[in-house]
Design an enzyme around this catalytic site. Structure first.
Site: not given
Lengths: 148, 86
Positions: B14-16, B18
């Site tokens: 759950l980075h960048a 997403p």
């Protein structure tokens, strides 16, 4: 008011020049991007504060006022799994604006088929909160933009 | 209080991308949204990209998303779909 410094040497090109729609559309937040000089360099902290997150390819520094700035070293560089990046600080460290955080080589990123362009983003900031955006050549540690 | 437990499917976690898509959807919701890592994690503000990045959720890890009020189920379904998309 937070003064955000350029984390790398290069040319300030604006977020619209980032070849990733999430950054170029400002979805992560307002800010700018630097097309880095194609030589080995050290990416520095854009503000004084605590390293809240440190990945080889990206880091977030949070100032004492709670403002967080994201520096992303190249696009899709998470796929490199740290190869070509050397950490010069640790997550949780307090750093001063301008202090080296990660050593990397933008030319090597580009040679691997990825864009080395570096988004520098004010997290959770409304679009109008970021002003005095630098344009053109910048050195690491130069003023990049102001965050109200 | 409605909630959804979902396994984060994106390779980057759950980075960048997403994370940005998740927060953009969450901020449009009229009610508070919280996200915690695992069932017992400390909940953070789902409308804050800073706090979501700070959770540092990796691919294959579970998050619990909570919301309350009218339309909560629709919002949670949308957020769960984003988090569960590879």
């Amino acid at each position: 008011m937070t003064t955000v410094l350029a984390p790398v040497e290069g040319v300030a090109v604006g977020l619209s020049a980032v070849p990733d729609p999430v950054f170029s559309a400002g979805m992560v937040g307002p800010g700018t991007a630097i097309d880095p000089a194609r030589e080995p360099g050290k990416a520095v902290a854009p503000i004084t504060g605590k390293i809240m997150k440190l990945h080889p390819h990206a880091y977030v520094i949070v100032g004492d006022d709670g403002k967080g700035v994201l520096v992303h070293l190249g696009i899709d560089t998470v796929q490199l799994k740290g190869k070509g990046f050397e950490l010069l600080a640790a997550e949780g460290d307090r750093v001063r604006a301008g202090q080296p955080v990660v050593a990397w080589d933008p030319a090597a990123i580009e040679a691997g088929g990825r864009s080395p362009v570096c988004p520098v983003v004010a997290l959770d900031a409304p679009t109008g909160a970021v002003t005095a955006m630098a344009g053109g050549p910048v050195h690491a540690g130069d003023e990049l933009f102001l965050w109200d | 209080m409605a909630e959804r437990k979902v396994t984060v499917a994106a390779e980057v976690g759950l980075h960048a991308r997403p994370a940005a898509t998740f927060v953009q959807t969450a901020v449009k919701a009229p009610m508070d949204i919280t996200v915690s890592k695992g069932v017992s994690g400390q909940p953070v503000n789902g409308k804050s990209i800073l706090q979501i990045l700070g959770l540092d959720v990796r691919q294959g890890e579970d998050i619990v998303i909570k919301a309350e009020g009218e339309g909560a189920d629709e919002v949670l379904d949308a957020l769960a779909a984003i988090a569960g998309t590879p």
